[in-house]
Design an enzyme around this catalytic site. Structure first.
Site, PDB file in Angstrom:
ATOM      1  N   THR A 127       0.827  -1.206   0.000  1.00 11.27           N
ATOM      2  CA  THR A 127       0.000   0.000   0.000  1.00 11.27           C
ATOM      3  C   THR A 127       0.863   1.259   0.000  1.00 11.27           C
ATOM      4  OG1 THR A 127      -1.466   1.308   1.425  1.00 11.27           O
ATOM      5  CG2 THR A 127      -0.161  -0.359   2.518  1.00 11.27           C
ATOM      6  N   GLU A 129       0.398   3.524   1.944  1.00  5.20           N
ATOM      7  CA  GLU A 129       0.450   4.003   3.330  1.00  5.20           C
ATOM      8  C   GLU A 129       1.788   3.692   3.996  1.00  5.20           C
ATOM      9  OE1 GLU A 129      -3.169   3.555   5.587  1.00  5.20           O
ATOM     10  OE2 GLU A 129      -4.385   3.478   3.773  1.00  5.20           O
ATOM     11  N   TYR A 152      -1.611  -0.509  11.118  1.00  3.53           N
ATOM     12  CA  TYR A 152      -1.848  -1.169   9.821  1.00  3.53           C
ATOM     13  C   TYR A 152      -0.679  -0.925   8.878  1.00  3.53           C
ATOM     14  CZ  TYR A 152      -3.418  -1.472   4.958  1.00  3.53           C
ATOM     15  OH  TYR A 152      -3.481  -1.739   3.615  1.00  3.53           O
TER      16      TYR A 152
HETATM   17  P1  NAD Z   1     -10.366  -6.697   2.738  1.00  6.46           P
HETATM   18  O1  NAD Z   1     -10.281  -6.418   4.199  1.00  6.46           O
HETATM   19  O2  NAD Z   1     -11.606  -6.321   1.991  1.00  6.46           O
HETATM   20  O3  NAD Z   1     -10.124  -8.267   2.460  1.00  6.46           O
HETATM   21  C1  NAD Z   1      -9.123  -8.983   3.110  1.00  6.46           C
HETATM   22  C2  NAD Z   1      -9.389 -10.467   2.873  1.00  6.46           C
HETATM   23  O4  NAD Z   1      -8.326 -11.210   3.514  1.00  6.46           O
HETATM   24  C3  NAD Z   1     -10.708 -10.978   3.473  1.00  6.46           C
HETATM   25  O5  NAD Z   1     -11.379 -11.780   2.558  1.00  6.46           O
HETATM   26  C4  NAD Z   1     -10.267 -11.770   4.702  1.00  6.46           C
HETATM   27  O6  NAD Z   1     -11.148 -12.837   5.022  1.00  6.46           O
HETATM   28  C5  NAD Z   1      -8.909 -12.291   4.247  1.00  6.46           C
HETATM   29  N1  NAD Z   1      -8.009 -12.586   5.382  1.00  6.46           N
HETATM   30  C6  NAD Z   1      -7.760 -11.826   6.467  1.00  6.46           C
HETATM   31  N2  NAD Z   1      -6.903 -12.451   7.294  1.00  6.46           N
HETATM   32  C7  NAD Z   1      -6.576 -13.633   6.698  1.00  6.46           C
HETATM   33  C8  NAD Z   1      -5.723 -14.706   7.052  1.00  6.46           C
HETATM   34  N3  NAD Z   1      -5.027 -14.694   8.192  1.00  6.46           N
HETATM   35  N4  NAD Z   1      -5.627 -15.761   6.206  1.00  6.46           N
HETATM   36  C9  NAD Z   1      -6.346 -15.794   5.045  1.00  6.46           C
HETATM   37  N5  NAD Z   1      -7.177 -14.810   4.668  1.00  6.46           N
HETATM   38  C10 NAD Z   1      -7.296 -13.735   5.489  1.00  6.46           C
HETATM   39  O7  NAD Z   1      -9.078  -5.981   2.092  1.00  6.46           O
HETATM   40  P2  NAD Z   1      -8.893  -5.315   0.663  1.00  6.46           P
HETATM   41  O8  NAD Z   1      -9.304  -3.902   0.729  1.00  6.46           O
HETATM   42  O9  NAD Z   1      -9.455  -6.209  -0.368  1.00  6.46           O
HETATM   43  O10 NAD Z   1      -7.297  -5.326   0.561  1.00  6.46           O
HETATM   44  C11 NAD Z   1      -6.597  -6.429  -0.028  1.00  6.46           C
HETATM   45  C12 NAD Z   1      -5.104  -6.131   0.024  1.00  6.46           C
HETATM   46  O11 NAD Z   1      -4.816  -4.908  -0.661  1.00  6.46           O
HETATM   47  C13 NAD Z   1      -4.559  -5.959   1.436  1.00  6.46           C
HETATM   48  O12 NAD Z   1      -3.296  -6.558   1.499  1.00  6.46           O
HETATM   49  C14 NAD Z   1      -4.430  -4.442   1.587  1.00  6.46           C
HETATM   50  O13 NAD Z   1      -3.394  -4.123   2.479  1.00  6.46           O
HETATM   51  C15 NAD Z   1      -4.094  -4.030   0.177  1.00  6.46           C
HETATM   52  N6  NAD Z   1      -4.474  -2.677  -0.220  1.00  6.46           N
HETATM   53  C16 NAD Z   1      -5.754  -2.255  -0.055  1.00  6.46           C
HETATM   54  C17 NAD Z   1      -6.103  -0.964  -0.479  1.00  6.46           C
HETATM   55  C18 NAD Z   1      -7.519  -0.459  -0.354  1.00  6.46           C
HETATM   56  O14 NAD Z   1      -7.775   0.713  -0.617  1.00  6.46           O
HETATM   57  N7  NAD Z   1      -8.485  -1.288   0.017  1.00  6.46           N
HETATM   58  C19 NAD Z   1      -5.138  -0.118  -1.046  1.00  6.46           C
HETATM   59  C20 NAD Z   1      -3.831  -0.598  -1.204  1.00  6.46           C
HETATM   60  C21 NAD Z   1      -3.518  -1.879  -0.788  1.00  6.46           C
HETATM   61  P1  TYD Z   2     -10.488   4.764   4.817  1.00  6.96           P
HETATM   62  O1  TYD Z   2     -11.510   4.395   3.804  1.00  6.96           O
HETATM   63  O2  TYD Z   2     -10.568   4.151   6.183  1.00  6.96           O
HETATM   64  O3  TYD Z   2      -9.056   4.488   4.140  1.00  6.96           O
HETATM   65  P2  TYD Z   2      -7.550   4.870   4.668  1.00  6.96           P
HETATM   66  O4  TYD Z   2      -7.614   5.285   6.073  1.00  6.96           O
HETATM   67  O5  TYD Z   2      -6.820   3.580   4.488  1.00  6.96           O
HETATM   68  O6  TYD Z   2      -7.083   5.958   3.740  1.00  6.96           O
HETATM   69  O7  TYD Z   2     -10.508   6.335   4.999  1.00  6.96           O
HETATM   70  C1  TYD Z   2     -10.311   7.213   3.907  1.00  6.96           C
HETATM   71  C2  TYD Z   2     -10.307   8.632   4.449  1.00  6.96           C
HETATM   72  O8  TYD Z   2     -11.614   8.927   4.949  1.00  6.96           O
HETATM   73  C3  TYD Z   2      -9.362   8.834   5.628  1.00  6.96           C
HETATM   74  O9  TYD Z   2      -8.782  10.134   5.542  1.00  6.96           O
HETATM   75  C4  TYD Z   2     -10.249   8.736   6.842  1.00  6.96           C
HETATM   76  C5  TYD Z   2     -11.582   9.287   6.352  1.00  6.96           C
HETATM   77  N1  TYD Z   2     -12.796   8.710   6.981  1.00  6.96           N
HETATM   78  C6  TYD Z   2     -13.774   9.564   7.505  1.00  6.96           C
HETATM   79  O10 TYD Z   2     -13.652  10.809   7.459  1.00  6.96           O
HETATM   80  N2  TYD Z   2     -14.872   9.004   8.079  1.00  6.96           N
HETATM   81  C7  TYD Z   2     -15.053   7.650   8.168  1.00  6.96           C
HETATM   82  O11 TYD Z   2     -16.078   7.195   8.738  1.00  6.96           O
HETATM   83  C8  TYD Z   2     -14.058   6.788   7.607  1.00  6.96           C
HETATM   84  C9  TYD Z   2     -14.197   5.297   7.676  1.00  6.96           C
HETATM   85  C10 TYD Z   2     -12.941   7.370   7.015  1.00  6.96           C
END
Ligand code: NAD
Ligand code: TYD
Length: 338
Positions: A127, A129, A152
């Site tokens: 990520t 982050e 995280y």
């Molecule tokens: P999510 O929370 O929607 O899904 C995570 C999945 O992992 C779930 O299906 C959960 O059951 C599974 N999981 C959790 N712990 C596990 C374990 N110990 N063993 C097997 N499975 C397990 O997350 P997401 O938003 O789909 O993110 C997926 C990946 O992308 C993550 O690695 C996250 O760090 C990365 N990522 C997400 C974002 C975003 O904006 N969502 C951005 C950049 C990177």
């Molecule tokens: P989020 O979707 O949790 O992603 P990340 O923290 O990984 O960037 O949050 C996106 C932005 O929105 C972040 O600046 C926090 C803000 N936020 C709110 O203002 N209210 C909310 O209820 C949530 C969940 C996030």
């Protein structure tokens, strides 16, 4: 070729599994997912039948060596795409332990298996982050030092360092992708965009942290998934690749955009207590992946947000079922004293 996708029942994993099956007939998918609160088997329902012999699901924990080794014993894995993670910053602030277990120890277990079973390539979905937070100017480049600010992001940065160590020490063929904030179908309604859409539909308050001026770069999940596959097939071993959506938005502007699109009043906005250690701004320089692999985001934020709102409108039972379960208890705890 057999691809192990971990976390394939989560938000990005679901979109990635569906994309691979639909567009890459040469690939078979083994989906290993623990089905935590964020994993939803409904997301992948029907895939076994729709793609006979090309999709299988295994429920299991990436941090359990016996579970992971059994998967590799049963299937000859050519490529690992690791998406399994605890992914929500607010939850990591409440309780970091499970983040360290899954996001760091889980990666170590997968890396050991990748070495033991001689996997062709390991791709870690990381990520933006990990880089920390930006001021008003500048963008993240891959060569910046990692300065994570939440439990995280610290756990994700730790995994990136561990992967670097396995590449250097054991010559593992691994690559890392670092992407900005994703949005789109199947996102769990605890993240900003689906939470605001669902609350607006139910005429509930929209909780905006602090003054709402924090900035994120938003990318449609389809663009991210295409980038993951580009890096998996053509990325240089040992390299990290940034991805972004070219769409920097203040949180409050997104919330307003959602309310306008849904014809809901701005009086639903409620400014609440800020997130501790809240990163101010993320912005991505993704010129490396553009230059080397020809990847760039295709979906504009305005179009993508509109289609995402439509998806949540059309799939109301999907998120209503989620919100009426365990998540309700989390929501009440998280927003009680804000
Ligand atoms: P999510 O929370 O929607 O899904 C995570 C999945 O992992 C779930 O299906 C959960 O059951 C599974 N999981 C959790 N712990 C596990 C374990 N110990 N063993 C097997 N499975 C397990 O997350 P997401 O938003 O789909 O993110 C997926 C990946 O992308 C993550 O690695 C996250 O760090 C990365 N990522 C997400 C974002 C975003 O904006 N969502 C951005 C950049 C990177
Ligand atoms: P989020 O979707 O949790 O992603 P990340 O923290 O990984 O960037 O949050 C996106 C932005 O929105 C972040 O600046 C926090 C803000 N936020 C709110 O203002 N209210 C909310 O209820 C949530 C969940 C996030």
């Amino acid at each position: 070729m057999n691809v192990l996708v971990t976390g394939g029942c989560g938000f990005i994993g679901t979109n990635l599994v569906r994309l691979i099956l639909a567009e890459h007939p040469d690939l078979s998918v083994i989906n290993l997912d623990l089905l935590t609160y964020a994993g939803n088997l409904e997301n992948t329902a029907g895939l076994e039948e729709a793609y006979p012999g090309r999709y299988s699901f295994i429920r299991g924990d990436i941090a359990e060596p016996d579970v992971v080794n059994a998967v590799f014993e049963r299937h000859k894995i050519d490529l690992v795409l690791n998406l399994a993670a605890e992914s929500h910053v607010d939850r990591s602030i409440e309780a970091a332990g499970v983040f360290l277990r899954t996001n760091i120890m889980g990666v170590q277990v997968l890396l050991d298996a990748a070495l033991k079973y001689k996997v062709g390539r390991f791709l870690q979905v990381s990520t933006d982050e990990v880089y920390g937070s930006l001021g008003q100017d500048g963008r993240f480049t891959e060569d910046l030092p990692m300065k994570p600010n939440s439990p995280y992001s610290a756990s994700k940065a730790s995994a990136d360092l561990l992967i670097r160590a396995y590449i250097k020490t054991y010559r593992l063929d691994a690559v890392i992708t670092r992407c900005s904030n994703n949005y789109g179908p199947y996102q769990f309604p605890e993240k900003l965009i689906p939470l605001m859409i669902a609350n607006a539909l139910e005429d509930k308050e929209l909780p905006v942290y602090g003054d709402g001026r924090n900035v994120r770069d938003w990318i449609h999940v389809q663009d991210h998934c295409r980038g993951i596959l580009a890096v998996a097939s053509r990325g240089r071993t040992g390299e990290a690749y940034n991805m972004g959506g070219n769409a920097e938005w203040e949180n409050i502007a997104i919330v307003r955009e959602i309310l306008t699109a849904m014809r809901k009043p701005e009086t639903l906005i409620k400014y609440v207590k800020d997130r501790p250690g809240h990163d101010f701004r993320y912005a991505m320089d993704f010129s490396k992946i553009e230059r080397e692999l020809g990847w760039r985001p295709g979906v504009t934020f305005k179009e993508g947000l509109k289609s995402t709102i439509d998806w949540y409108l059309a799939n109301r039972p999907w998120w209503e079922r989620i919100r009426s379960g365990d998540y309700l208890e989390y929501y009440e705890r998280m927003y009680a004293d804000r």
